[in-house]
Design an enzyme around this catalytic site. Structure first.
Site, PDB file in Angstrom:
ATOM      1  N   HIS A  77      50.928 -11.691 -39.902  1.00 25.20           N
ATOM      2  CA  HIS A  77      52.216 -12.378 -39.846  1.00 25.20           C
ATOM      3  C   HIS A  77      52.637 -12.560 -38.384  1.00 25.20           C
ATOM      4  CE1 HIS A  77      53.150 -11.790 -44.184  1.00 25.20           C
ATOM      5  NE2 HIS A  77      52.375 -10.722 -44.032  1.00 25.20           N
ATOM      6  N   TYR A 128      44.655  -7.897 -49.621  1.00 26.01           N
ATOM      7  CA  TYR A 128      45.350  -6.939 -50.485  1.00 26.01           C
ATOM      8  C   TYR A 128      45.843  -7.623 -51.751  1.00 26.01           C
ATOM      9  CZ  TYR A 128      49.633  -8.748 -48.162  1.00 26.01           C
ATOM     10  OH  TYR A 128      50.621  -9.526 -47.652  1.00 26.01           O
ATOM     11  N   HIS A 133      45.362 -11.730 -43.364  1.00 24.27           N
ATOM     12  CA  HIS A 133      46.281 -12.515 -42.533  1.00 24.27           C
ATOM     13  C   HIS A 133      47.079 -11.599 -41.630  1.00 24.27           C
ATOM     14  CE1 HIS A 133      48.572 -11.325 -46.100  1.00 24.27           C
ATOM     15  NE2 HIS A 133      49.586 -11.217 -45.276  1.00 24.27           N
ATOM     16  N   TYR A 157      49.774  -1.879 -45.936  1.00 28.09           N
ATOM     17  CA  TYR A 157      50.864  -1.877 -44.961  1.00 28.09           C
ATOM     18  C   TYR A 157      51.488  -0.497 -44.878  1.00 28.09           C
ATOM     19  CZ  TYR A 157      51.102  -7.017 -44.760  1.00 28.09           C
ATOM     20  OH  TYR A 157      50.834  -8.341 -44.554  1.00 28.09           O
ATOM     21  N   ARG A 164      45.792 -11.565 -51.645  1.00 27.19           N
ATOM     22  CA  ARG A 164      46.080 -12.341 -50.437  1.00 27.19           C
ATOM     23  C   ARG A 164      44.851 -12.349 -49.537  1.00 27.19           C
ATOM     24  NH1 ARG A 164      50.394 -13.634 -47.929  1.00 27.19           N
ATOM     25  NH2 ARG A 164      49.118 -15.481 -47.710  1.00 27.19           N
TER      26      ARG A 164
HETATM   27 FE   LIG Z   1      51.228  -9.884 -45.657  1.00 24.52          FE
END
Ligand SMILES: [Fe+3]
Lengths: 260, 191
Positions: free
Chosen positions: A181, A166, A179, A127, A176
């Protein structure tokens, strides 16, 4: 903030996920209605422990303000914000992808001209957020943030890059699944929701406490987008369809028609 | 055409946590300012979000939605790009100390009701959004007579009512614990 290193292994967490799943099966056998939403108290997701309400939610009848929703318009959202691949003066790295679908309510009525916001990791699972410590590269051409307004049929469409999985610190070697969000508004405030959409065939789904907090298998599969070859474009991008059903509104069908 | 297509009921998709990384995506410049601080009648609505141990929650996001001072329901766009028509919507992330702050106006109330600001709570660790209401202590009689508040157990009612302080109104959110905030479910919501 706790700095204790996580000691649970994936096997420990898997066992907790299985136990929660078995408890849910027993609930169903005892005649409880299927759950459609995540458990708020879900031990395998460690940070839910102190952050879930312990008392029952209080039933409220919506009042006037809750029966309408904020209005967003072209003042708020530029058309090119729906394309995450053209935001920073160059091409981002990764699998170019279209994610599209419709926002409807539980009665099948389209949610028109409402705000959909997305955010996601880049193809490497990183991110832009300053708190993301994953040692994977930042893509200078990808912020991972997009917005659009639904059209008159409730339709939305984003062009983006397939996010990478990640690591996170829930337990040792926790990852995770890939995905995106999603933040969605309905036609009334009671329909407000935030969720995550996943991709078919991801082996991390079975291991992920956040996804598995939706203990009903059919319910959690509603968060997995479908590969859609009709959305895939020749020599350009793969396509995934994901339709978003919000809770039912409290307006009568006539009121909705008048509003439209 | 004035008919509505008959369609089978559809099941709502599940919510998921907002996660830790919404901070660069959802908050917008001016999101916490429904009116400029210089606006006549501007008030500060602020507080702290805490967890079951009373520890501040630095990674939560609050949204508010409310009527204008005269009770009218806002229909103006501009919540993401403030230009200051009153849109009724605000969004604020908590800071490192779990505190949040909005600048807004006291909403007008419907007849026979106490005025409130609708609020939605998102946080890392919170697997689905929570709804609540922030009642403002501007009319004690209205608070006493409000039919919704009357239906909330007396010992929990205070968790829904802000307190006046020198800066405006203070409303603390406790996600868990003895003094846990009353969170709401509406008809047509499911488990
Ligand atoms: Fe996330």
């Amino acid at each position: 903030m706790s700095t204790t290193p996580p000691t649970a292994t994936q096997a420990d967490v898997d066992a907790e996920i299985s136990a929660a799943s078995a408890a849910y099966d027993a609930e169903l056998r005892a005649g409880t209605a299927p759950r459609t939403q995540p458990r708020l108290d879900y031990a395998p997701y460690r940070s839910s422990r102190l952050r879930h309400p312990t008392k029952d939610l209080h039933h409220a009848d919506p009042e006037s303000i809750e029966l309408v929703a904020p209005v967003f318009g072209h003042r708020d959202v530029a058309v090119d914000e729906a394309d995450l691949t053209i935001q920073d003066g160059g091409e981002p790295i990764g699998e170019r992808m279209v994610v599209a679908g419709r926002v409807v309510d539980a009665d099948g009525r389209p949610v028109r001209r409402q705000l959909v916001e997305i955010w996601q990791a880049n193809a490497a699972g990183r991110y832009v957020h300053k708190g993301d410590q994953h040692p994977a590269p930042i893509d200078p051409h990808f912020t991972g943030v997009g917005r659009c307004l639904t059209d008159d049929d409730g339709g939305y469409r984003f062009t983006t890059i397939k996010p990478g999985p990640y690591p996170w610190r829930n337990h040792h070697n926790a990852w995770r699944p890939a995905h995106i969000h999603f933040s969605v508004f309905g036609s009334e405030f009671t329909q407000r929701m935030v969720t995550q959409v996943y991709f078919p065939g991801d082996p991390l789904l079975a291991l992920d406490p956040i996804y598995q907090s939706i203990v009903d298998p059919r319910a959690r599969e509603r968060l997995v987008a479908a590969y859609d070859h009709d959305l895939t474009t020749h020599e350009w991008a793969t396509g995934y369809r994901w339709d978003i059903v919000l809770t039912g509104s409290h307006a009568t069908p006539m009121e909705q028609e008048d509003d439209a | 055409m004035s008919h509505v297509r008959e369609q089978p009921d559809q099941v709502p998709v599940p919510g998921q946590t907002v996660g830790p990384f919404y901070g660069y995506a959802l908050p917008v410049a001016g999101g916490e300012q429904l009116v400029p601080a210089t606006h006549p009648g501007a008030v500060r609505l602020h507080g702290t979000v805490t967890d079951g141990e009373g520890t501040p929650v630095p990674d939560s996001l609050l949204e508010i939605w409310q009527a204008d001072a005269d009770g009218s329901l806002p229909r103006a766009e501009g919540s993401l790009r403030r230009g200051y028509p009153f849109t009724g919507f605000g969004r604020a992330a908590t800071d490192g100390g779990g505190s949040y702050e909005f600048t807004t106006v006291v909403p007008g109330a419907e007849p026979g009701r106490a005025p409130f600001v609708a609020m939605t709570v998102f946080a890392r660790g919170l697997l689905n959004r929570l709804f609540t209401r922030v009642y403002l202590p501007v009319d004690d009689a209205a608070l006493r007579e409000d039919p919704f508040l009357a239906g909330v157990p007396q010992e929990r009612r205070h968790t829904l009512v802000a307190t006046a302080d020198e800066h405006g109104y203070r409303f603390d959110l406790r996600l868990q614990g003895d003094d846990e905030t009353v969170f709401l479910t509406f008809p047509r919501h499911e488990a």
